[in-house]
Design an enzyme around this catalytic site. Structure first.
Site, PDB file in Angstrom:
ATOM      1  CG  ASN A  13      48.942 -19.862 -21.203  1.00 40.66           C
ATOM      2  OD1 ASN A  13      47.973 -19.249 -21.654  1.00 40.66           O
ATOM      3  ND2 ASN A  13      50.149 -19.781 -21.729  1.00 40.66           N
ATOM      4  CG  ASP A  15      51.945 -24.186 -18.284  1.00 41.17           C
ATOM      5  OD1 ASP A  15      51.229 -23.427 -18.960  1.00 41.17           O
ATOM      6  OD2 ASP A  15      53.122 -23.915 -17.962  1.00 41.17           O
ATOM      7  N   GLY A  41      51.991 -19.711 -18.103  1.00 40.21           N
ATOM      8  CA  GLY A  41      51.783 -18.506 -18.913  1.00 40.21           C
ATOM      9  C   GLY A  41      52.933 -17.569 -18.588  1.00 40.21           C
ATOM     10  N   GLY A  43      53.276 -14.357 -18.631  1.00 40.99           N
ATOM     11  CA  GLY A  43      52.936 -13.222 -17.763  1.00 40.99           C
ATOM     12  C   GLY A  43      52.765 -13.673 -16.319  1.00 40.99           C
ATOM     13  CG  ASN A  45      55.285 -18.947 -15.672  1.00 42.41           C
ATOM     14  OD1 ASN A  45      54.473 -19.481 -14.916  1.00 42.41           O
ATOM     15  ND2 ASN A  45      55.590 -19.460 -16.856  1.00 42.41           N
ATOM     16  CG  LEU A 233      73.332 -16.430 -24.938  1.00 42.16           C
ATOM     17  CD1 LEU A 233      74.583 -15.628 -24.633  1.00 42.16           C
ATOM     18  CD2 LEU A 233      73.281 -16.784 -26.426  1.00 42.16           C
ATOM     19  N   GLY A 234      70.877 -19.946 -22.387  1.00 38.70           N
ATOM     20  CA  GLY A 234      70.810 -21.276 -21.768  1.00 38.70           C
ATOM     21  C   GLY A 234      72.048 -21.559 -20.942  1.00 38.70           C
ATOM     22  CG  ASP A 258      60.307 -28.437 -16.746  1.00 34.50           C
ATOM     23  OD1 ASP A 258      60.473 -27.938 -17.878  1.00 34.50           O
ATOM     24  OD2 ASP A 258      59.189 -28.537 -16.213  1.00 34.50           O
ATOM     25  CG  ASP A 264      58.380 -17.068 -18.281  1.00 35.29           C
ATOM     26  OD1 ASP A 264      58.577 -16.367 -19.291  1.00 35.29           O
ATOM     27  OD2 ASP A 264      57.669 -18.077 -18.282  1.00 35.29           O
TER      28      ASP A 264
END
Ligand code: RIB
Length: 311
Positions: A13, A15, A41, A43, A45, A233-234, A258, A264
């Site tokens: 993609n 972005d 995208g 894939g 990334n 889990l961030g 960010d 990814d």
């Protein structure tokens, strides 16, 4: 295995990111701070991440015959990714992602993403059946859910038949068939995707995660054929679970400028290190470092570290 070859079949993609200090509420207009455009995208990334770490990686997916598509190929090449067999489709547009990034006064960012798939959904397995001849070259294949499910299912079945490992990053969420769960080696959802897949929320009210709930979620998927679950889990890190192991790795504390592409970066770095022969814990620890770098930098592919950045 050193120099193991990795295949990413997935999305590409452009972005378009609008940065704001506050997300607009329904019916509201806010003035933003910045507009930027950069390759992304899931894939792309993931392939770029492996290329930047020095891995031998090939990407297969579909682009439109337009300027965005050309820019995405240039980014992949600059990251060392083999782009030779990416499909260029006439009469369709390259995928686009609209990323809204809210940055608070401390510099922490939160995102919301809408993907307009374009070419990503406009190809089928027959378009990439040439992979059958070369499938044995790869040590691991990485898949996500921004391309047709039938393509993912057939690639996973082909990999299983040929004894090739498969990592599936089930993002964005879509229901998965038992056949697909049986054909993959690792499923790596975040906690929201895991909840959508199993109905189980692994978070407790105090913000910590419940090991029992994770075990319950794994057992549900395991009963349908899944071998191993790697949950991101961030801020709480990641957890791996299979029939024998339960492994936890804490996140590295950093300002999350960010989080776009952090998953990814994690999934692909982990897969890369597994292909290189690392054990699970070592691969998770390495992937945690890569993801921490990614969240502390802006953008999708632009935030992915090279090997030297992790030293
Ligand atoms: O995972 C991040 C990616 O999701 C973005 O780059 C965007 O393109 C969407 O695919």
């Amino acid at each position: 295995m050193k120099d193991a070859k990795i295949l990413v079949v997935g999305s590409l993609n452009m972005d378009i990111t609008a940065t704001t200090h506050i997300f607009p509420a329904e019916g509201e207009t806010v003035l933003g701070d910045r507009l930027s455009e950069a390759p992304g995208g899931k894939g792309l990334n993931q392939a770029c991440q492996i290329g930047r770490l020095g891995g031998n990686v090939k990407m297969v997916g579909a682009l439109g015959n337009d300027d965005s598509g050309k820019a995405l190929v240039a980014t992949l090449k600059a990251s060392g990714v083999d782009t030779e067999d990416i499909l260029i489709k006439d009469g369709v547009t390259t995928g686009t992602a609209i990323v809204l990034l809210e940055v608070d006064e401390k510099g922490n960012g939160a995102n919301r993403i809408i993907v307009i798939p374009g070419a990503n959904l406009l190809f089928n397995y027959e378009d990439i059946a040439f992979l059958e001849k070369m499938i044995k070259e790869f040590a691991i294949i990485i898949l996500q859910l921004e391309i047709p499910m039938s393509v993912n299912e057939k690639i996973a079945a082909l990999a299983k038949k040929n004894g090739i490992k498969v990592m599936l990053n089930p993002a964005p969420y879509a229901p998965l068939s038992d056949e697909l769960l049986r054909d993959i080696d690792f499923l790596s959802p975040n906690e929201h995707e895991l909840q959508a897949l199993t109905g189980i929320d692994v978070r407790r009210d105090d913000g910590s995660y419940s090991k029992d709930k994770i075990k319950e979620a794994f057992m549900l998927l395991h009963a349908r054929g899944l071998k191993a679950l790697l949950i991101t889990l961030g801020e709480s890190g990641s957890v791996y679970i299979d029939e024998d192991k339960f492994l936890e790795v804490a996140a590295i504390k950093t300002i999350a400028v960010d989080t776009t592409a952090a998953g990814d970066s994690f999934v692909s770095s982990f897969s890369y290190r597994i292909a290189q022969g690392d054990d699970i814990l070592k691969a998770m620890t390495f992937a945690t470092k890569a993801a921490a770098y990614t969240v502390s930098h802006l953008g999708a592919s632009s935030s992915l570290p090279r090997l030297a950045d992790l030293d």
